[in-house]
Design a protein around this motif. Structure first.
Motif: not given
Length: 266
Positions: A34-41, A225-236
């Protein structure tokens, strides 16, 4: 388990219909980049270097490049190869089990009898046990010709693919070519140390500590609670002939032995 291959194990004139299953599985925790800055896949795409387009897997062929020219091999080309069409595991020879170097062992598969009567399967299994022999076999799987060792594990036949001879590196360390003197006392103390660690191997006593700690770390982060929403960060998300049994087994065995003796005599 789901079988990954169906065919026949053959030795001499004896035909043993079998199903093949993977004998091992991977339990490592799956991790993504993932992207270290925003958690994007971070995803990898198959991009054509000529037109820059992303190519679907269904439209991808294989090719060989000799440095100057490229030969494209289509799926039809590869499927037309004789070895790929074969549905037989052919026994080449039976060798003493201690002659098969464990260094050459690769992927392991279970073989299940695939017929109304498992008699030929059980006969081969008991014969390997009684003679302390390993069957060396040839077969084709996933567009590759394989060499394998057929051996017994419990009451099941196990097929373990072997590396080809030229895939095992030869090694010679200069430091080992020198003369090394070992005293009797050193050997005695070393043997005593080995004896202090002696025991019977039980694989269930050992666990992958790294994977266990990794799972603990992941669970702790989830609880905090140290987690990100998968739908928001990983996209389609990316879209992802009947074999006749040998009716007279004894006749087939006798004929096979006679043919083998005749071939050796010739």
């Amino acid at each position: 388990m789901r079988s990954i291959w169906k065919g026949a194990l053959t030795f001499g004139l004896v035909n043993v219909p079998v199903k093949m299953y993977s004998a091992t599985e991977d339990h490592d925790v799956p991790l993504h980049q993932v992207h270290a800055a925003d958690g994007g896949r971070i995803r990898y795409q198959r991009v054509c270097e000529l037109d820059g387009e992303v190519v679907p897997y269904a439209d991808i062929d294989r090719a060989y490049d000799d440095g100057e020219r490229t030969v494209v091999l289509t799926k039809e080309d590869l499927e037309a190869l004789p070895s790929e069409r074969s549905r037989e595991i052919e026994v080449v020879e039976f060798v003493p089990s201690d002659q098969v170097d464990p260094l050459t062992f690769d992927k392991a598969y279970y073989l299940e009898p695939d017929s109304a009567s498992p008699k030929a399967y059980v006969l081969l299994r008991r014969t390997l046990e009684q003679t302390d022999r390993t069957a060396i076999v040839r077969f084709s799987l996933r567009q590759k010709t394989r060499l394998a060792a057929l051996r017994v594990r419990g009451d099941v036949l196990v097929l373990q693919t072997l590396l080809w001879a030229d895939e095992v590196r030869e090694v010679s360390f200069p430091s080992l070519s020198e003369s090394v003197k070992i005293s009797d006392k050193e050997l005695e103390l070393s043997a005593a140390l080995v004896e202090s660690f002696a025991g019977d191997f039980d694989a269930d006593q050992f666990t992958d500590e790294y994977q266990a700690e990794l799972r603990t770390l992941i669970e702790a982060k989830l609880e905090k609670g140290d987690a990100l929403d998968t739908a928001e960060t990983f996209g389609e998300r990316a879209e992802s002939s009947e074999r006749g049994e040998v009716i007279d087994l004894m006749a087939a065995l006798r004929a096979s032995v006679e043919r083998s003796r005749a071939a050796r005599g010739a």
